[in-house]
Motif scaffolding. Structure first.
Motif, PDB file in Angstrom:
ATOM      1  N   ARG A  63       0.825  -1.212   0.000  1.00  0.00           N
ATOM      2  CA  ARG A  63       0.000   0.000   0.000  1.00  0.00           C
ATOM      3  C   ARG A  63       0.859   1.261   0.000  1.00  0.00           C
ATOM      4  O   ARG A  63       0.546   2.248  -0.677  1.00  0.00           O
ATOM      5  CB  ARG A  63      -0.936  -0.002   1.210  1.00  0.00           C
ATOM      6  CG  ARG A  63      -1.998  -1.108   1.163  1.00  0.00           C
ATOM      7  CD  ARG A  63      -3.029  -0.915   2.251  1.00  0.00           C
ATOM      8  NE  ARG A  63      -4.094  -1.900   2.179  1.00  0.00           N
ATOM      9  CZ  ARG A  63      -4.112  -3.036   2.864  1.00  0.00           C
ATOM     10  NH1 ARG A  63      -3.099  -3.308   3.699  1.00  0.00           N
ATOM     11  NH2 ARG A  63      -5.102  -3.882   2.754  1.00  0.00           N
ATOM     12  N   GLU A  64       1.949   1.223   0.755  1.00  0.00           N
ATOM     13  CA  GLU A  64       2.820   2.395   0.822  1.00  0.00           C
ATOM     14  C   GLU A  64       3.510   2.664  -0.511  1.00  0.00           C
ATOM     15  O   GLU A  64       3.860   3.809  -0.815  1.00  0.00           O
ATOM     16  CB  GLU A  64       3.865   2.205   1.922  1.00  0.00           C
ATOM     17  CG  GLU A  64       3.292   2.291   3.333  1.00  0.00           C
ATOM     18  CD  GLU A  64       4.351   2.066   4.391  1.00  0.00           C
ATOM     19  OE1 GLU A  64       5.452   1.558   4.032  1.00  0.00           O
ATOM     20  OE2 GLU A  64       4.095   2.380   5.575  1.00  0.00           O
ATOM     21  N   SER A  65       3.677   1.621  -1.311  1.00  0.00           N
ATOM     22  CA  SER A  65       4.365   1.777  -2.599  1.00  0.00           C
ATOM     23  C   SER A  65       3.582   2.642  -3.576  1.00  0.00           C
ATOM     24  O   SER A  65       4.158   3.257  -4.473  1.00  0.00           O
ATOM     25  CB  SER A  65       4.623   0.411  -3.232  1.00  0.00           C
ATOM     26  OG  SER A  65       5.480  -0.373  -2.432  1.00  0.00           O
ATOM     27  N   GLU A  79       0.789   4.822  -2.472  1.00  0.00           N
ATOM     28  CA  GLU A  79      -0.053   5.831  -1.843  1.00  0.00           C
ATOM     29  C   GLU A  79       0.203   7.246  -2.356  1.00  0.00           C
ATOM     30  O   GLU A  79      -0.690   8.098  -2.313  1.00  0.00           O
ATOM     31  CB  GLU A  79       0.108   5.795  -0.313  1.00  0.00           C
ATOM     32  CG  GLU A  79       1.497   6.147   0.187  1.00  0.00           C
ATOM     33  CD  GLU A  79       1.585   6.061   1.710  1.00  0.00           C
ATOM     34  OE1 GLU A  79       0.562   5.719   2.336  1.00  0.00           O
ATOM     35  OE2 GLU A  79       2.666   6.335   2.257  1.00  0.00           O
TER      36      GLU A  79
END
Length: 372
Positions: A124-126, A128
């Motif tokens: 998900r952080e990749s 966002e």
């Protein structure tokens, strides 16, 4: 993402929302322009506060539910110096670093590693901070089980606009992973022209399955859009617009806009119509906001404006937008009734496709997507 909006029509029509205003609005549109009217001239900035009404500068200051298609910007890290090269301190201005060249391959590799290690938070952080179009490129690049896993992980936060950016293979995987009901729910939140464009890339069987899950009012609009020829203006137009009667004043118009909950999130022009819903003028939103409340709409509207027949070829539409520098234009049916609006962002897509076709023709290559 925004919930799809309906056109704002002050006339008595069972399919549209009535105006809620302090002014009594009659469905009968006056054909006379007689009577006293205030000057339509623009007002200097220092005289723009109205004595007879509230300050209108906060009009439509509501948060859009739909994510903008504009490129996202990245704010500088707090640890970075705010001192300019000339030594001045620029505390009052935030510098914006626009990352134009996203290394999608690097992002995909990062997601592959995160999926392999089971790092769902890392996945998900990749993405966002990625623009929705770049997120779609990531989905396009992922293959097989990796793509399925990725879609499953972001399904809850999936922006419906992503449906308009991914390629056909990715759309099939989205249907398979999300299911027809969730895919249809996302489709319902798109503008009508975008929903039609998404569906036309699907197999007939998938189209029927998705449409069956779309709520009836939205399905009727989508099916109407599909009824137009594939390369006609009708396929480009949005049903969401703002139309106002020609006997209103600026004040009545502002009151109507403020009182109506289902306005389009983004619009540039207001279309002035007569009692038969024929467009008779057009007024930019900016001009309307700079005019005083007592001024009549007919005194400040543009009487010379371009309308687009729904049956016009899309290349002709693009040519008109280029020639006259249009931002939006009213779409009319064969009876010259206002049925939609075409905006420049949709025309840009047509220009891109036109250039692509010309390029492929010059090279003697069959039709393909050179942007993949």
């Amino acid at each position: 993402p925004k919930k799809k909006k309906k056109k704002s029509d002050p006339f008595a029509d069972p399919n549209v929302v009535e105006a809620r205003s302090d002014t009594d609005i009659s469905p009968e549109v006056s054909s006379s322009h007689s009577g006293d009217s205030s000057s339509g001239e623009r007002i200097p900035a220092d005289e723009r506060i109205d004595e007879d009404g509230p300050d209108d500068t906060d009009l439509l200051a509501k948060k859009s539910k739909k994510k903008s298609k504009k490129r996202k910007t990245k704010q500088p890290d707090a640890s970075e110096s705010s001192v300019d090269d000339d030594g001045s301190d620029d505390d009052g201005v935030d510098e914006v670093d626009i990352d134009i060249d996203i290394d999608i391959d690097a992002v995909v590799a990062e997601i592959d590693d995160a999926l392999e290690s089971g790092d769902t938070l890392g996945v998900r952080e990749s993405i966002e901070d990625l623009h929705i179009s770049d997120q779609a490129r990531v989905i396009d690049r992922l293959r097989g089980e990796d793509r399925i896993q990725f879609i499953q992980l972001i399904a809850e936060d999936l922006d419906p606009q992503i449906l308009t950016w991914v390629n056909e293979n990715a759309q099939e995987d989205l249907i398979e992973t999300l299911g027809a009901d969730k895919f249809a729910a996302a489709l319902s939140e798109l503008e009508t022209d975008d929903a039609v464009a998404v569906l036309e890339d699907l197999e007939a069987e998938d189209q029927a399955k998705i449409l069956a899950s779309v709520p009836s009012p939205d399905r009727a609009e989508i099916e109407e859009g599909q009824s137009y020829h594939a390369y006609s203006a009708g396929r480009l137009m949005q049903r969401d617009l703002v139309a106002i009667p020609d006997h209103w004043t600026i004040g009545e118009t502002i009151d109507h806009l403020r009182a109506t909950d289902d306005l389009p999130d983004d619009f540039y022009d207001l279309f002035v119509v007569d009692g038969a819903y024929h467009p008779v003028g057009q007024i930019p939103l900016s001009r309307m906001l700079r005019s005083r409340r007592p001024v009549k709409i007919i005194d400040v509207m543009d009487e010379e404006f371009r309308t687009i027949p729904v049956l016009m070829d899309q290349e002709e539409v693009a040519a008109l937008f280029r020639k006259y520098g249009l931002v939006s234009a009213a779409a009319v049916d064969p009876n010259d009734r206002l049925v939609g609006v075409i905006t420049v962002d949709d025309v840009v897509d047509v220009i891109d496709e036109e250039a692509e076709d010309d390029l492929l023709r010059l090279g003697g290559v069959a039709e393909a997507d050179v942007y993949d």
